[in-house]
Design a protein around this motif. Sequence first.
Motif, mmCIF file in Angstrom:
data_model
loop_
_atom_site.group_PDB
_atom_site.id
_atom_site.type_symbol
_atom_site.label_atom_id
_atom_site.label_comp_id
_atom_site.label_asym_id
_atom_site.label_seq_id
_atom_site.Cartn_x
_atom_site.Cartn_y
_atom_site.Cartn_z
ATOM 1 N N MET A 1 3.373 2.962 -3.671
ATOM 2 C CA MET A 1 3.428 1.700 -2.925
ATOM 3 C C MET A 1 4.080 1.912 -1.562
ATOM 4 O O MET A 1 3.631 1.362 -0.549
ATOM 5 N N GLN A 2 5.120 2.730 -1.538
ATOM 6 C CA GLN A 2 5.796 3.016 -0.269
ATOM 7 C C GLN A 2 4.888 3.833 0.648
ATOM 8 O O GLN A 2 4.828 3.602 1.860
ATOM 9 N N GLU A 3 4.140 4.762 0.085
ATOM 10 C CA GLU A 3 3.285 5.640 0.881
ATOM 11 C C GLU A 3 2.183 4.871 1.586
ATOM 12 O O GLU A 3 1.874 5.136 2.757
ATOM 13 N N VAL A 4 1.585 3.900 0.886
ATOM 14 C CA VAL A 4 0.470 3.157 1.492
ATOM 15 C C VAL A 4 0.938 1.857 2.133
ATOM 16 O O VAL A 4 0.122 1.092 2.664
ATOM 17 N N GLY A 5 2.253 1.584 2.082
ATOM 18 C CA GLY A 5 2.782 0.379 2.708
ATOM 19 C C GLY A 5 2.410 -0.890 1.988
ATOM 20 O O GLY A 5 2.166 -1.934 2.612
ATOM 21 N N TYR A 6 2.363 -0.818 0.658
ATOM 22 C CA TYR A 6 1.967 -1.997 -0.126
ATOM 23 C C TYR A 6 3.072 -3.053 -0.122
ATOM 24 O O TYR A 6 4.237 -2.758 -0.394
ATOM 25 N N VAL A 7 2.707 -4.301 0.167
ATOM 26 C CA VAL A 7 3.622 -5.452 0.092
ATOM 27 C C VAL A 7 3.097 -6.380 -1.003
ATOM 28 O O VAL A 7 1.970 -6.879 -0.900
ATOM 29 N N PRO A 8 3.868 -6.624 -2.055
ATOM 30 C CA PRO A 8 3.371 -7.442 -3.177
ATOM 31 C C PRO A 8 2.988 -8.843 -2.744
ATOM 32 O O PRO A 8 3.693 -9.491 -1.960
ATOM 33 N N ASP A 9 1.844 -9.278 -3.235
ATOM 34 C CA ASP A 9 1.406 -10.654 -3.053
ATOM 35 C C ASP A 9 2.272 -11.541 -3.943
ATOM 36 O O ASP A 9 2.537 -11.203 -5.083
ATOM 37 N N PRO A 10 2.727 -12.698 -3.442
ATOM 38 C CA PRO A 10 3.537 -13.586 -4.281
ATOM 39 C C PRO A 10 2.856 -13.967 -5.590
ATOM 40 O O PRO A 10 3.503 -14.117 -6.612
ATOM 41 N N LEU A 11 1.524 -14.102 -5.564
ATOM 42 C CA LEU A 11 0.817 -14.417 -6.804
ATOM 43 C C LEU A 11 0.888 -13.259 -7.776
ATOM 44 O O LEU A 11 1.030 -13.427 -8.984
ATOM 45 N N ALA A 12 0.800 -12.021 -7.239
ATOM 46 C CA ALA A 12 0.860 -10.846 -8.104
ATOM 47 C C ALA A 12 2.218 -10.736 -8.778
ATOM 48 O O ALA A 12 2.318 -10.271 -9.907
ATOM 49 N N ARG A 13 3.267 -11.179 -8.085
ATOM 50 C CA ARG A 13 4.601 -11.085 -8.653
ATOM 51 C C ARG A 13 4.748 -11.943 -9.900
ATOM 52 O O ARG A 13 5.622 -11.711 -10.729
ATOM 53 N N GLY A 14 3.898 -12.939 -10.049
ATOM 54 C CA GLY A 14 3.991 -13.797 -11.229
ATOM 55 C C GLY A 14 3.231 -13.281 -12.423
ATOM 56 O O GLY A 14 3.395 -13.787 -13.523
ATOM 57 N N LEU A 15 2.417 -12.254 -12.230
ATOM 58 C CA LEU A 15 1.583 -11.801 -13.337
ATOM 59 C C LEU A 15 2.389 -11.329 -14.531
ATOM 60 O O LEU A 15 2.032 -11.582 -15.678
#
Length: 350
Positions: A58-72
């Motif tokens: 996630m750090q390598e590709v610069g992924y920022v979690p979507d707020p909706l994804a955080r609820g999964l």
Amino acid sequence: MPASKKTTQAGTGFDLKRPATINDIARLAGVSKKTVSRIINHSPLVRQDTREKVEALMQEVGYVPDPLARGLAFRRSFLIGMVYDNPTAQFIVNMQYGALDTLRNSGFELVVHPCDSRSPNYIDGVRRFVQQQKLHGVMLVPRVSEDQALADMLAEIDVRYVRIAAVSMDTPERMVVTHDHDGAAEVADYLQSLGHRDIAMITGPRDYRSSIERTNGFISGLQQRGIELPKARIVEAGYTFESGVAAAEKLLGGKKRPTAIFCGNDEMAAGVYRVAMRAGISIPRQLSVVGYDDSPLASRLWPPLTSVRRDTRDTGRISAAMLLQPEDAPRQLASVRPHLIVRDSCQPPD
């Protein structure tokens, strides 16, 4: 610089022209979307090496979690369900105690769902229970654990479950095996070693897998020692005290009584004690009796009952612990081995 270097992340093949998604992370890491979501939400149900690999990606590709994804990861509650249909209250209580031993201080709680597995719509009832409570996972206790249609329904709605059964009926991560066949075979060996040859058995219901395994284990154990168990000496009962009384009346009411009776559980053995007392039959001098489960009842009867111990509380602990493990953790088939506890209810025949 070549165009491919401008638009992809080295080592991943990821297209930098668009933001990474949770699906991208799951694909690149070779894990499920649910696992990535749990890592995002700091769930303890992920192996450390998997967590480190996904976080680095996630750090390598610069992924920022979507707020909706955080609820999964929290679409399910912190609840473990126990579904059962069993007439023996002490068995269920011990299973609950074991599960609670594991869940204590884990953040998870236990909820129970008694049901009638002979009802035509009981699976729909279990489905509603699981979905309304948003269960994290389900412990299936015999006899419902033996129902493949119930297991298929839980798999269909993507709920983790563990089946407790006498034999393996599913994949290792979904099974705790109690080896009832081996426990009953040990009883056969013990009674033969005392010199008993006219032996009877009170079984549980014929459609219970535990009853099938205990019956087959006992019969085959006697056969290996040169003793045949006549059909007239096998009486089916219902794993209850009352059914044990009825079965014992059949076996002890004739002119020629067996010298020993093996009962499929302790409740039925207590029924044999009742009938023997009424008939003036001394245990163990005139009749040896063996039970199964080694419930608290076994040591409270007089004389104390010899019984097969299958550590029900430990079974509950193991089952609950399996539901708390990371889904990608390596698994081996979990087992709880029975063994005979010898007390004062047996002796050599006169």
